[in-house]
Design a protein around this motif. Structure first.
Motif, PDB file in Angstrom:
ATOM      1  N   PRO A  54      81.730  26.009  68.160  1.00 40.61           N
ATOM      2  CA  PRO A  54      81.623  26.882  66.982  1.00 40.61           C
ATOM      3  C   PRO A  54      81.802  28.366  67.304  1.00 40.61           C
ATOM      4  O   PRO A  54      81.050  29.208  66.804  1.00 40.61           O
ATOM      5  CB  PRO A  54      80.207  26.579  66.495  1.00 40.61           C
ATOM      6  N   PHE A  55      82.807  28.680  68.127  1.00 43.23           N
ATOM      7  CA  PHE A  55      82.985  30.044  68.618  1.00 43.23           C
ATOM      8  C   PHE A  55      84.423  30.512  68.428  1.00 43.23           C
ATOM      9  O   PHE A  55      85.359  29.715  68.395  1.00 43.23           O
ATOM     10  CB  PHE A  55      82.623  30.120  70.111  1.00 43.23           C
ATOM     11  N   PHE A  56      84.588  31.839  68.362  1.00 42.16           N
ATOM     12  CA  PHE A  56      85.914  32.438  68.390  1.00 42.16           C
ATOM     13  C   PHE A  56      86.323  32.614  69.850  1.00 42.16           C
ATOM     14  O   PHE A  56      85.593  33.198  70.643  1.00 42.16           O
ATOM     15  CB  PHE A  56      85.901  33.797  67.689  1.00 42.16           C
TER      16      PHE A  56
ATOM     17  N   PRO B 283      86.171  28.883  65.229  1.00 43.08           N
ATOM     18  CA  PRO B 283      85.123  27.881  65.421  1.00 43.08           C
ATOM     19  C   PRO B 283      85.556  26.538  64.837  1.00 43.08           C
ATOM     20  O   PRO B 283      86.117  26.481  63.733  1.00 43.08           O
ATOM     21  CB  PRO B 283      83.937  28.466  64.657  1.00 43.08           C
ATOM     22  N   ALA B 284      85.290  25.458  65.568  1.00 45.02           N
ATOM     23  CA  ALA B 284      85.770  24.153  65.119  1.00 45.02           C
ATOM     24  C   ALA B 284      84.931  23.023  65.710  1.00 45.02           C
ATOM     25  O   ALA B 284      84.267  23.193  66.740  1.00 45.02           O
ATOM     26  CB  ALA B 284      87.237  23.959  65.498  1.00 45.02           C
TER      27      ALA B 284
ATOM     28  N   LEU C 137      90.683  14.252  64.325  1.00 43.64           N
ATOM     29  CA  LEU C 137      90.397  15.137  63.197  1.00 43.64           C
ATOM     30  C   LEU C 137      89.765  16.420  63.714  1.00 43.64           C
ATOM     31  O   LEU C 137      88.829  16.378  64.520  1.00 43.64           O
ATOM     32  CB  LEU C 137      89.429  14.457  62.221  1.00 43.64           C
ATOM     33  N   ILE C 138      90.277  17.557  63.277  1.00 46.48           N
ATOM     34  CA  ILE C 138      89.711  18.862  63.625  1.00 46.48           C
ATOM     35  C   ILE C 138      89.226  19.535  62.351  1.00 46.48           C
ATOM     36  O   ILE C 138      89.958  19.614  61.360  1.00 46.48           O
ATOM     37  CB  ILE C 138      90.751  19.771  64.312  1.00 46.48           C
ATOM     38  N   ARG C 139      87.986  19.994  62.363  1.00 47.06           N
ATOM     39  CA  ARG C 139      87.415  20.710  61.218  1.00 47.06           C
ATOM     40  C   ARG C 139      87.275  22.184  61.566  1.00 47.06           C
ATOM     41  O   ARG C 139      86.564  22.539  62.519  1.00 47.06           O
ATOM     42  CB  ARG C 139      86.062  20.139  60.824  1.00 47.06           C
ATOM     43  N   ASN C 140      87.932  23.030  60.813  1.00 46.93           N
ATOM     44  CA  ASN C 140      87.812  24.479  60.944  1.00 46.93           C
ATOM     45  C   ASN C 140      86.460  24.894  60.359  1.00 46.93           C
ATOM     46  O   ASN C 140      86.197  24.671  59.173  1.00 46.93           O
ATOM     47  CB  ASN C 140      88.970  25.146  60.199  1.00 46.93           C
ATOM     48  N   LEU C 141      85.579  25.473  61.168  1.00 49.45           N
ATOM     49  CA  LEU C 141      84.231  25.828  60.714  1.00 49.45           C
ATOM     50  C   LEU C 141      84.175  27.207  60.062  1.00 49.45           C
ATOM     51  O   LEU C 141      83.108  27.638  59.641  1.00 49.45           O
ATOM     52  CB  LEU C 141      83.249  25.765  61.885  1.00 49.45           C
ATOM     53  N   GLU C 142      85.326  27.854  59.955  1.00 52.59           N
ATOM     54  CA  GLU C 142      85.388  29.131  59.249  1.00 52.59           C
ATOM     55  C   GLU C 142      85.704  28.913  57.772  1.00 52.59           C
ATOM     56  O   GLU C 142      85.083  29.520  56.893  1.00 52.59           O
ATOM     57  CB  GLU C 142      86.449  30.028  59.884  1.00 52.59           C
ATOM     58  N   ASP C 143      86.643  28.005  57.478  1.00 54.05           N
ATOM     59  CA  ASP C 143      87.014  27.759  56.075  1.00 54.05           C
ATOM     60  C   ASP C 143      86.883  26.294  55.660  1.00 54.05           C
ATOM     61  O   ASP C 143      87.264  25.919  54.558  1.00 54.05           O
ATOM     62  CB  ASP C 143      88.440  28.247  55.813  1.00 54.05           C
ATOM     63  N   ASN C 144      86.349  25.435  56.578  1.00 52.34           N
ATOM     64  CA  ASN C 144      86.110  24.013  56.304  1.00 52.34           C
ATOM     65  C   ASN C 144      87.397  23.229  56.064  1.00 52.34           C
ATOM     66  O   ASN C 144      87.388  22.174  55.426  1.00 52.34           O
ATOM     67  CB  ASN C 144      85.160  23.827  55.128  1.00 52.34           C
ATOM     68  N   ARG C 145      88.508  23.730  56.562  1.00 47.09           N
ATOM     69  CA  ARG C 145      89.787  23.041  56.406  1.00 47.09           C
ATOM     70  C   ARG C 145      89.917  21.979  57.498  1.00 47.09           C
ATOM     71  O   ARG C 145      89.446  22.144  58.619  1.00 47.09           O
ATOM     72  CB  ARG C 145      90.930  24.048  56.506  1.00 47.09           C
TER      73      ARG C 145
ATOM     74  N   LEU D 243      79.492  34.547  61.735  1.00 49.69           N
ATOM     75  CA  LEU D 243      78.906  34.815  63.046  1.00 49.69           C
ATOM     76  C   LEU D 243      78.710  33.496  63.783  1.00 49.69           C
ATOM     77  O   LEU D 243      78.118  32.549  63.241  1.00 49.69           O
ATOM     78  CB  LEU D 243      77.563  35.527  62.906  1.00 49.69           C
ATOM     79  N   ALA D 244      79.212  33.425  64.988  1.00 47.94           N
ATOM     80  CA  ALA D 244      79.039  32.223  65.789  1.00 47.94           C
ATOM     81  C   ALA D 244      77.594  32.105  66.262  1.00 47.94           C
ATOM     82  O   ALA D 244      76.901  33.113  66.431  1.00 47.94           O
ATOM     83  CB  ALA D 244      79.975  32.270  66.989  1.00 47.94           C
TER      84      ALA D 244
END
Length: 476
Positions: free
Chosen positions: A386-388, A393-394, A404-412, A104-105
């Motif tokens: 941090p939204f879709f 979210p990133a 650098l981009i951090r995916n906040l859904e899977d931390n990739r 959830l964002a």
């Protein structure tokens, strides 16, 4: 008595002369205009002769960034000099909502620009500038509390849309006009009224924001124009860019005719990257103009940010890198290209410095003075979205050539060298582990400092329904 009168006259004359040495400041903000949409940036289909002339007479910035990939937070960053995560307005107001996603964002801390924030309008107003704001606001609907008139602007009319716009406060002269025409009228009047004193004018257009709509004659012009390979060539979108350019041209012409050209800084900027299609995959065009695109894929596609990757609503370059053109004869004689990296949080300190004013005390500022004439120093720039939207979210950080981009859904993580790969084709995260560690450490420190809210696991996660859109909680 005569000596006293002479002294008073000389003091007044000196005061006026000193006031006029302070530059007038004009900030023109486009809405959803992409980095690749203007001829000055290489576009071969759209036409914007006034903006092209402005670039030839001033400076074109190639690495200018909005502080967010959507509207409201970028506007908040310009007015406050702060990153959206610090202000608390991180998504457009009210925002999008996916109730069945894996996470959830978070929500905006406020659905308006906080009144305790000292705005750039207030800072310049307090230093003796006359201030005006005309056009789209999108930082609070309650006009009695959150209107620009309560946020440091002496004169302001807000409204959004393209035709038959309802202004707050009412602006009868605008009835029947396209918004861009009404804003140009307002701007010309404001410049004329304040030409003998320093002023700050914020012009917030709505072009080329959805829904796509423009004058029929301009649409036909671009409908009949030869298409350019590799670009969408949407005739209504192109017409909207010409409407925007006409508005800019009228402001430039008024500044010149008022004799203010040499002492006026004019900035043209966009609030985020261009939009290719609606998030809900519906036609982009108003109903009475759809026949121009009948049975055409352009009903669903506005523009492309190519060669940049991404669009409005994500943190790839196409979502946050934006066009920026600045005209100021005292600093640039013309045709200058500036590759230094700048951000929308930089305008507040830059304008205040040019005005010879003081930065407000007790408020943290995230930007630097980019109009000092000195080389703009290398420093990290940050994003937190941090939204879709048109992506997941990133958060992101850019330092020098690296992003650098951090995916906040899977931390990739994704890592790009923008000097070699501004199209973000080659993810180097698995190879450049030292860069990932260095930049992720900077990002972690920044997110912690700002107490940036993060997505949380969703107890109602439903794999089959995860891409459904729902009503945002703030609307209930």
């Amino acid at each position: 008595m005569k000596k006293i009168l002479t002294a008073v006259i000389l003091w007044v004359a000196g005061y006026v002369a000193n006031a006029q040495q302070r530059p007038n400041l004009i900030f023109i903000l486009a809405d959803d205009l992409g980095w690749s949409d203007l001829p000055a940036y290489g576009n071969k289909f759209n036409e914007a002769p006034n903006l092209s002339l402005m670039a030839k007479q001033g400076a074109l910035f190639t690495n200018a960034y909005a502080a967010a990939p959507v509207c409201s937070p970028t506007r908040a960053s310009i007015l406050s000099g702060q990153y959206p995560a610090r202000v608390g307005v991180m998504d457009w107001i009210p925002g999008l909502w996916r109730p069945y996603e894996s996470v959830l964002a978070p929500q905006n801390r406020t659905q308006y620009l906080p009144t305790e924030v000292v705005t750039i309008g207030e800072a310049l107003q307090q230093s003796g500038y006359k201030t005006g704001y005309f056009g789209k606001w999108h930082l609070g609907d309650d006009s009695s509390i959150h209107h620009p008139l309560q946020q440091g602007f002496d004169k302001a009319y807000t409204g959004k849309g393209h035709y038959n716009v309802q202004f707050a406060p009412p602006y009868p002269e605008g009835k029947g006009l396209r918004l861009s025409e009404a804003i140009a009228d307002m701007s010309e009047s404001f410049i004329e009224e304040n030409k003998n004193q320093p002023f700050f004018l914020f012009v917030a257009g709505y072009d080329p924001h959805l829904p796509l709509d423009a004058d029929t004659s301009l649409i036909i012009k671009y409908k009949n124009k030869s298409k350019v390979p590799g670009y969408t060539c949407n005739p209504i979108y192109a017409a909207m860019i010409e409407h925007l350019d006409i508005m800019v041209g009228r402001i430039l012409k008024k500044v010149k005719s008022a004799g203010l050209e040499d002492n006026t800084l004019i900035v043209f900027f966009s609030d985020n990257g261009g939009l290719d299609k609606n998030i809900r995959l519906i036609p982009l065009t108003v109903a009475n103009k759809m026949h121009f695109l009948a049975e055409d894929s352009l009903l669903y596609h506005a523009t492309t940010n190519a060669p940049l990757k991404g669009v409005k609503g994500n943190l790839y370059e196409g979502g946050v890198r934006v066009p920026m053109i600045v005209k100021y004869p005292k600093m640039w004689k013309g045709g200058t290209r500036i590759n230094d990296i700048v951000n929308s949080v930089d305008f507040f300190p830059s304008f205040v410095s040019l005005a010879g004013a003081k930065m407000p005390s007790g408020q943290v500022f995230d930007g630097i003075d980019i109009f000092s004439g000195n080389k703009i120093p290398e420093r990290p720039l940050f994003w937190h979205y941090p939204f879709f939207h048109h992506g997941v979210p990133a958060s992101a950080v850019r330092l020098g050539d690296w992003k650098l981009i951090r995916n906040l859904e899977d931390n990739r993580y994704e890592l790009y060298n923008l000097k070699k790969d501004n199209e973000e084709k080659f993810d180097l995260a698995s190879k450049e582990t030292a860069q990932v560690a260095r930049l992720s450490s900077l990002l972690d420190k920044w997110l912690k400092e700002l107490k940036a809210p993060m997505p949380v696991p969703n107890p109602d996660f439903d794999e089959k329904r995860r891409f459904e859109w729902g009503d945002h909680p703030s609307q209930n």
